[in-house]
Design a protein around this motif. Structure first.
Motif, PDB file in Angstrom:
ATOM      1  N   ARG A 112       0.270   4.106 -11.272  1.00 36.36           N
ATOM      2  CA  ARG A 112       1.049   5.174 -10.634  1.00 36.36           C
ATOM      3  C   ARG A 112       1.363   4.840  -9.174  1.00 36.36           C
ATOM      4  NH1 ARG A 112      -2.188   8.253 -14.213  1.00 36.36           N
ATOM      5  NH2 ARG A 112      -0.909   9.657 -15.542  1.00 36.36           N
ATOM      6  N   VAL A 113       0.410   4.203  -8.505  1.00 31.38           N
ATOM      7  CA  VAL A 113       0.652   3.801  -7.119  1.00 31.38           C
ATOM      8  C   VAL A 113       1.807   2.803  -7.051  1.00 31.38           C
ATOM      9  CG1 VAL A 113      -0.298   2.548  -5.142  1.00 31.38           C
ATOM     10  CG2 VAL A 113      -1.694   4.258  -6.334  1.00 31.38           C
ATOM     11  N   VAL A 114       1.812   1.853  -7.977  1.00 28.97           N
ATOM     12  CA  VAL A 114       2.895   0.868  -8.004  1.00 28.97           C
ATOM     13  C   VAL A 114       4.237   1.540  -8.268  1.00 28.97           C
ATOM     14  CG1 VAL A 114       3.846  -1.102  -9.277  1.00 28.97           C
ATOM     15  CG2 VAL A 114       1.412  -1.047  -8.681  1.00 28.97           C
ATOM     16  N   VAL A 115       4.247   2.481  -9.207  1.00 32.77           N
ATOM     17  CA  VAL A 115       5.483   3.204  -9.513  1.00 32.77           C
ATOM     18  C   VAL A 115       5.981   3.955  -8.273  1.00 32.77           C
ATOM     19  CG1 VAL A 115       6.477   5.114 -10.830  1.00 32.77           C
ATOM     20  CG2 VAL A 115       5.040   3.414 -11.978  1.00 32.77           C
ATOM     21  N   LEU A 116       5.086   4.665  -7.582  1.00 32.66           N
ATOM     22  CA  LEU A 116       5.471   5.398  -6.378  1.00 32.66           C
ATOM     23  C   LEU A 116       5.989   4.455  -5.297  1.00 32.66           C
ATOM     24  CD1 LEU A 116       2.626   8.073  -6.049  1.00 32.66           C
ATOM     25  CD2 LEU A 116       5.043   8.492  -6.558  1.00 32.66           C
ATOM     26  N   PHE A 117       5.332   3.307  -5.148  1.00 35.14           N
ATOM     27  CA  PHE A 117       5.762   2.349  -4.134  1.00 35.14           C
ATOM     28  C   PHE A 117       7.156   1.800  -4.453  1.00 35.14           C
ATOM     29  CE2 PHE A 117       5.969  -1.856  -2.165  1.00 35.14           C
ATOM     30  CZ  PHE A 117       5.657  -1.527  -0.857  1.00 35.14           C
ATOM     31  N   VAL A 118       7.387   1.498  -5.737  1.00 37.14           N
ATOM     32  CA  VAL A 118       8.714   1.015  -6.135  1.00 37.14           C
ATOM     33  C   VAL A 118       9.774   2.076  -5.864  1.00 37.14           C
ATOM     34  CG1 VAL A 118      10.139   0.350  -8.117  1.00 37.14           C
ATOM     35  CG2 VAL A 118       7.846  -0.614  -7.847  1.00 37.14           C
TER      36      VAL A 118
END
Length: 507
Positions: A112-118
């Motif tokens: 989820r962190v990666v998705v938010l960062f993207v």
């Protein structure tokens, strides 16, 4: 946020940034939220009224006295205080929610962190990336981040103020015009400020199409050689609407609106251009000194990006202002023919000329002419019903110059040729029964005394008349214009590239 309208994309960026910071360290998330709220509260009152932070706000902070600040505070629209209440309630609600749900966002997994960062990168950087791919110059302003914009705006404003660029103050409203309107003054005056209206594209000025039936036939004073102060909206109108704007004696409180008010006129400013933005603040400052002002395309309201307000939307508030009792000056500031012209006409045109953009430009001038006729008809109706004499002045802020892009021929801003300064200028009203032509040059740098003469206003602050502005006679010092750099040059020394020359070279 921070008292400005940054669109939905910037709002999403701020929310995602908060979520990432809060999930990493709760206290950092709260710190970010608190700083954002404090900045918004501190600058919101000025930001919601005048836009992005700029040198005006810095100058006001450094130089405004208590009386000026109090006068400004009493003029703030009630909607601003509603915004403050909404912000505080939202902030309190977020804090209470996070206190009650202490684990919210804390345990975000890596996916989820990666998705938010993207998402953060996508929403904040797409314009930046497009310019990178196309090889265009990169600008940090292209990052769609409220925080980046706010910090850079503050830095630039502080730099401009320290360099002495503190000409305009949003608080200074005190004047002593000692203006008087004589018995020849009409009841209703309307000033129509067109946008990006190059004169030789008007049928009335010899263009080979009938796109200006009103301007071509209405009785009045037809000025053949009026030139704008500069080749862009801000550098032109900031010199035309103010008194002595390029001298050490400049005081922003002395402008066209306060002149009319001093002479006993009620004032209204109705605009289809955006209200906010540091670049436009000299114009919005004048507008907001009016007794009534209405930005129908208010860029604070995201719905206006969808509804696409047009100049036609000025007519209803204009008629409302016209119905007010007493003498009045109503300014209609149009979006007119601002590039790209096809956006003004919804890609529609009735006559094709060289390219779709030029065809739309011709059509946009036709729309402006139609609007001027509707305004004239409303004024004539008031005179017929109530005996109210009237006057109307139609002109534009600047012209445009020929250019080309991937879509073909178009018109763009350019301060290097005469066409960018050649605009229409026409006065009509109750007193005119026939058309008269003014062939001698008139300059936008003398716009204020010319308007005063039109409205039968005198003031000791206006330079003594060396000629009759409204007669076909020579007036001194009517040849100067300003380049974008601030350099004053002679209009006649600039190269000419007229519509006729363009047509001869591009049959």
């Amino acid at each position: 946020m921070y008292g400005n309208y940054f669109g939905p994309r910037e709002t999403i960026v701020s929310i995602i940034l908060f979520m990432l910071l809060y999930s990493w360290r709760r206290w950092i998330g709260f710190l970010y939220l608190g700083i954002s709220c404090v900045c918004a509260l501190m600058y919101g009152m000025v930001g919601l009224t005048y836009g992005h932070i700029d040198k005006n706000a810095i100058d006001a902070l450094l130089y405004t006295n208590f009386d000026e600040a109090f006068e400004y505070a009493t003029s703030i629209p009630p909607s601003v205080f509603g915004w403050y209440a909404g912000l505080l309630l939202t902030f309190a609600g977020v804090v209470l929610f996070l206190k009650k749900h202490s684990q919210f966002l804390v345990a975000l997994d890596r996916k989820r962190v990666v998705v938010l960062f993207v998402l953060l990168v996508v929403f904040s950087s797409n314009t930046f990336v497009k310019n990178l791919i196309k090889g265009n110059p990169l600008n940090i302003w292209d990052l769609k981040s409220t925080e980046v914009n706010f910090v850079l705006s503050f830095y630039k404003a502080l730099e401009d103020s320290s360099n002495g660029q503190n000409k305009y103050s949003i608080f200074n409203r005190s004047t002593d015009w000692k203006a008087v309107a004589d018995n020849g003054a009409a009841t209703n005056y309307v000033l129509i400020l067109g946008e990006s209206a190059r004169r030789d594209f008007f049928g009335a000025y010899g263009a080979p199409w009938n796109n200006t039936p009103w301007l071509s036939s209405e009785p009045g004073l037809f000025f053949e050689n009026y030139i704008s102060a500069s080749a862009g909206t801000v550098p032109s109108l900031s010199r035309q609407l103010y008194l002595n704007s390029d001298t050490e004696h400049f005081n922003p409180a002395y402008n066209i609106v306060t002149l009319a008010k001093s002479a006993g006129f009620q004032t209204a400013w109705i605009s289809s251009q955006g209200e906010r933005g540091g670049a436009d603040s000299p114009i919005s400052i004048v507008a907001k000194m009016s007794d009534k002002y209405n930005f129908v395309a208010d860029d604070l309201n995201p719905l206006n990006k969808v509804l696409k307000k047009t100049d036609e939307d000025l007519l209803e508030p204009f008629k409302e202002s016209l119905a007010l009792p007493g003498k009045k000056l109503i300014v209609l500031h149009l979006i007119g023919s601002h590039p790209q012209a096809c956006r003004r006409t919804n890609d529609r045109y009735t006559e094709f000329f060289k390219s779709q953009e030029l065809s739309c430009y011709i059509e946009s001038l036709k729309n402006t002419d139609r609007l001027a006729k509707e305004v004239t008809d409303a004024l004539k109706s008031r005179e017929s019903k109530y005996g109210e004499k009237w006057g109307l002045l139609f002109t534009a802020d600047h012209g445009l110059d020929f250019a080309s892009d991937q879509s073909g021929w178009c018109l763009k801003h350019n301060d290097k040729r005469q066409g960018s300064y050649e605009v229409p200028f026409f006065i009509t009203g109750s007193e005119f029964k026939k058309r008269e032509t003014i062939k001698f040059y008139r300059s936008g740098l003398n716009f204020l005394p010319l308007v005063a003469s039109w409205m039968h206003i005198s003031s000791p602050y206006l330079s003594p008349q060396t000629c009759n502005w409204l007669q076909d006679e020579a007036c001194i010092d009517q040849e100067n214009v300003y380049r974008f750099s601030g350099e004053k040059v002679k209009y006649q020394e600039l190269p000419s590239y007229s519509l006729q020359i363009f047509m001869d070279q591009n049959p």
